[in-house]
Design a protein around this motif. Structure first.
Motif, PDB file in Angstrom:
ATOM      1  N   ALA A  77       9.519  -1.169  13.785  1.00 41.59           N
ATOM      2  CA  ALA A  77       9.773  -0.638  15.127  1.00 41.59           C
ATOM      3  C   ALA A  77       8.464  -0.162  15.743  1.00 41.59           C
ATOM      4  O   ALA A  77       7.515   0.181  15.032  1.00 41.59           O
ATOM      5  N   VAL A  78       8.428  -0.143  17.064  1.00 43.41           N
ATOM      6  CA  VAL A  78       7.334   0.484  17.806  1.00 43.41           C
ATOM      7  C   VAL A  78       7.869   1.772  18.413  1.00 43.41           C
ATOM      8  O   VAL A  78       8.961   1.781  19.005  1.00 43.41           O
ATOM      9  N   VAL A  79       7.114   2.853  18.261  1.00 39.64           N
ATOM     10  CA  VAL A  79       7.501   4.149  18.814  1.00 39.64           C
ATOM     11  C   VAL A  79       6.325   4.652  19.647  1.00 39.64           C
ATOM     12  O   VAL A  79       5.272   4.984  19.108  1.00 39.64           O
ATOM     13  N   SER A  80       6.510   4.676  20.951  1.00 39.53           N
ATOM     14  CA  SER A  80       5.419   5.021  21.859  1.00 39.53           C
ATOM     15  C   SER A  80       5.917   5.916  22.975  1.00 39.53           C
ATOM     16  O   SER A  80       7.048   5.748  23.456  1.00 39.53           O
ATOM     17  N   SER A  81       5.080   6.838  23.397  1.00 35.37           N
ATOM     18  CA  SER A  81       5.433   7.680  24.543  1.00 35.37           C
ATOM     19  C   SER A  81       5.259   6.943  25.863  1.00 35.37           C
ATOM     20  O   SER A  81       5.699   7.421  26.910  1.00 35.37           O
ATOM     21  N   SER A  82       4.650   5.775  25.838  1.00 33.05           N
ATOM     22  CA  SER A  82       4.333   5.042  27.064  1.00 33.05           C
ATOM     23  C   SER A  82       5.559   4.382  27.679  1.00 33.05           C
ATOM     24  O   SER A  82       6.346   3.724  26.976  1.00 33.05           O
ATOM     25  N   ALA A  83       5.697   4.521  28.988  1.00 30.10           N
ATOM     26  CA  ALA A  83       6.736   3.780  29.700  1.00 30.10           C
ATOM     27  C   ALA A  83       6.342   2.318  29.886  1.00 30.10           C
ATOM     28  O   ALA A  83       7.176   1.489  30.270  1.00 30.10           O
ATOM     29  N   ASN A  84       5.089   1.986  29.612  1.00 32.72           N
ATOM     30  CA  ASN A  84       4.588   0.617  29.767  1.00 32.72           C
ATOM     31  C   ASN A  84       4.534  -0.132  28.438  1.00 32.72           C
ATOM     32  O   ASN A  84       3.897  -1.179  28.344  1.00 32.72           O
ATOM     33  N   CYS A  85       5.202   0.388  27.426  1.00 32.68           N
ATOM     34  CA  CYS A  85       5.074  -0.141  26.066  1.00 32.68           C
ATOM     35  C   CYS A  85       5.404  -1.626  25.980  1.00 32.68           C
ATOM     36  O   CYS A  85       4.633  -2.409  25.423  1.00 32.68           O
ATOM     37  N   GLY A 120       0.781  -1.224   0.000  1.00 33.36           N
ATOM     38  CA  GLY A 120       0.000   0.000   0.000  1.00 33.36           C
ATOM     39  C   GLY A 120       0.810   1.270   0.000  1.00 33.36           C
ATOM     40  O   GLY A 120       0.237   2.364  -0.010  1.00 33.36           O
ATOM     41  N   LEU A 121       2.140   1.171   0.012  1.00 33.98           N
ATOM     42  CA  LEU A 121       2.998   2.348   0.042  1.00 33.98           C
ATOM     43  C   LEU A 121       4.034   2.260  -1.075  1.00 33.98           C
ATOM     44  O   LEU A 121       4.176   1.249  -1.741  1.00 33.98           O
ATOM     45  N   SER A 122       4.778   3.349  -1.256  1.00 33.78           N
ATOM     46  CA  SER A 122       5.805   3.395  -2.284  1.00 33.78           C
ATOM     47  C   SER A 122       6.876   2.336  -2.048  1.00 33.78           C
ATOM     48  O   SER A 122       7.198   1.992  -0.907  1.00 33.78           O
ATOM     49  N   ASP A 123       7.462   1.849  -3.140  1.00 33.73           N
ATOM     50  CA  ASP A 123       8.557   0.887  -3.024  1.00 33.73           C
ATOM     51  C   ASP A 123       9.801   1.507  -2.391  1.00 33.73           C
ATOM     52  O   ASP A 123      10.734   0.783  -2.010  1.00 33.73           O
ATOM     53  N   ASP A 124       9.847   2.839  -2.274  1.00 31.86           N
ATOM     54  CA  ASP A 124      10.969   3.505  -1.618  1.00 31.86           C
ATOM     55  C   ASP A 124      10.955   3.302  -0.109  1.00 31.86           C
ATOM     56  O   ASP A 124      11.944   3.570   0.569  1.00 31.86           O
ATOM     57  N   ILE A 125       9.826   2.866   0.437  1.00 30.66           N
ATOM     58  CA  ILE A 125       9.713   2.675   1.881  1.00 30.66           C
ATOM     59  C   ILE A 125      10.346   1.339   2.265  1.00 30.66           C
ATOM     60  O   ILE A 125       9.960   0.288   1.779  1.00 30.66           O
ATOM     61  N   ARG A 126      11.340   1.425   3.163  1.00 28.92           N
ATOM     62  CA  ARG A 126      12.112   0.237   3.537  1.00 28.92           C
ATOM     63  C   ARG A 126      12.027  -0.107   5.015  1.00 28.92           C
ATOM     64  O   ARG A 126      12.574  -1.135   5.456  1.00 28.92           O
ATOM     65  N   ALA A 127      11.391   0.757   5.818  1.00 23.43           N
ATOM     66  CA  ALA A 127      11.251   0.494   7.246  1.00 23.43           C
ATOM     67  C   ALA A 127       9.907   1.044   7.713  1.00 23.43           C
ATOM     68  O   ALA A 127       9.398   2.020   7.156  1.00 23.43           O
ATOM     69  N   PHE A 128       9.351   0.441   8.757  1.00 23.40           N
ATOM     70  CA  PHE A 128       7.978   0.705   9.161  1.00 23.40           C
ATOM     71  C   PHE A 128       7.947   0.951  10.669  1.00 23.40           C
ATOM     72  O   PHE A 128       8.351   0.089  11.455  1.00 23.40           O
ATOM     73  N   LEU A 129       7.455   2.135  11.045  1.00 22.56           N
ATOM     74  CA  LEU A 129       7.504   2.600  12.422  1.00 22.56           C
ATOM     75  C   LEU A 129       6.085   2.788  12.940  1.00 22.56           C
ATOM     76  O   LEU A 129       5.336   3.629  12.415  1.00 22.56           O
ATOM     77  N   PHE A 130       5.709   2.049  13.962  1.00 20.10           N
ATOM     78  CA  PHE A 130       4.314   1.993  14.419  1.00 20.10           C
ATOM     79  C   PHE A 130       4.151   2.585  15.812  1.00 20.10           C
ATOM     80  O   PHE A 130       4.875   2.219  16.751  1.00 20.10           O
ATOM     81  N   ASP A 131       3.158   3.461  15.961  1.00 16.81           N
ATOM     82  CA  ASP A 131       2.672   3.821  17.278  1.00 16.81           C
ATOM     83  C   ASP A 131       2.022   2.578  17.896  1.00 16.81           C
ATOM     84  O   ASP A 131       1.648   1.637  17.189  1.00 16.81           O
ATOM     85  N   LEU A 132       1.874   2.598  19.212  1.00 19.15           N
ATOM     86  CA  LEU A 132       1.310   1.438  19.907  1.00 19.15           C
ATOM     87  C   LEU A 132      -0.196   1.560  20.103  1.00 19.15           C
ATOM     88  O   LEU A 132      -0.986   0.875  19.445  1.00 19.15           O
TER      89      LEU A 132
END
Length: 250
Positions: free
Chosen positions: A137-145, A3-15
């Motif tokens: 990767a997961v990127v979250s502000s939570s200390a309980n992630c 669903g995204l451009s082929d230039d995208i090589r890494a995926f960063l997710f909020d929790l």
């Protein structure tokens, strides 16, 4: 690709709200905490009690932000200027730290009682990435992630976790600043222009835009597609399954 451009090589997710169904739990915990504070202030001053709105106030002031920042933002919106306090303040103390600590205790109790459910479409999307050998990767502000990831049974799907503990240790400002997402991209060895950010929070999509990421996917769980686009989303979906080729709704 997916669903995204082929230039995208890494995926960063909020929790919360992207990978796990915990955004509603956080909203309920904030409401319980702030309503207790607001009632006590109403009793103390005689001013009208106006409860915390778990949609408008949550989306505007606390969603996606580090806990202390969310507390400060909501209190400012109601005209309160409380002392900062310290981590040693007891939960519920009339300080920024005390209120924040009460919220954390409440959300942890709710998670223990209710458990943690992941979003099936998000899990399917991340599993497809891993099958293709793409980093996540997961990127979250939570200390309980990490606790939440383990409770949901998905911790092993991610190469990197940048959470509230990492942000505090490394002095990274929270969302809407881009620093935590930039740190995750560096850890994966990818330039931001070749990474995608996945966020349901307005502060989160703003951080993706500020970081110059190649794609910012807004996940609209609450009917705020226009607001997500306004604040930086380049793609908006209601579920990540929509981005999987051949899946229903894709």
């Amino acid at each position: 690709m997916l669903g995204l451009s082929d230039d995208i090589r890494a995926f960063l997710f909020d929790l919360d709200g992207v990978l796990t169904q915990t955004a509603k739990v956080h909203a309920a915990a904030w409401k319980s905490t702030f309503d207790a504070f607001l009632r006590s202030e109403s009793d103390r001053t005689g001013e009208q009690f106006v409860p915390f709105d778990p949609v408008v106030d949550y989306d505007t002031h606390v969603d996606g932000r580090p806990r202390l920042d969310g507390t400060r933002a909501f209190l400012r919106s109601r005209g309160f200027d409380l002392p900062e306090g310290t981590d040693a303040d007891p939960p519920g103390a009339r300080t920024v730290h005390g209120i924040s600590s009460a919220k954390n205790d409440t959300v942890l109790a709710m998670i223990r009682e209710q458990g943690v459910l992941p979003y099936d479409g998000s899990v399917a999307y991340v599993r497809r990435l891993r099958a293709l050998g793409l980093p996540a990767a997961v990127v979250s502000s939570s200390a309980n992630c990490r606790d939440v990831l383990r409770a949901a049974g998905i911790e092993e799907l991610f190469d990197v976790v940048v959470d509230g503990i990492v942000a505090k240790r490394e002095g990274l400002p929270g969302k809407p600043a881009p620093d935590t997402y930039l740190a995750a991209a560096r850890a994966l060895g990818v330039e931001p222009v070749h990474a995608a950010v996945f966020e349901d929070a307005l502060a989160g999509v703003a951080s993706g835009r500020a970081g110059g990421f190649g794609a910012v996917v807004g996940v609209d769980r609450t009917g705020q597609a226009d607001e997500l686009r306004r604040d930086g989303a380049t793609v908006v979906v209601t579920d990540l399954a929509e981005l999987i080729p051949g899946e229903e709704g894709a």
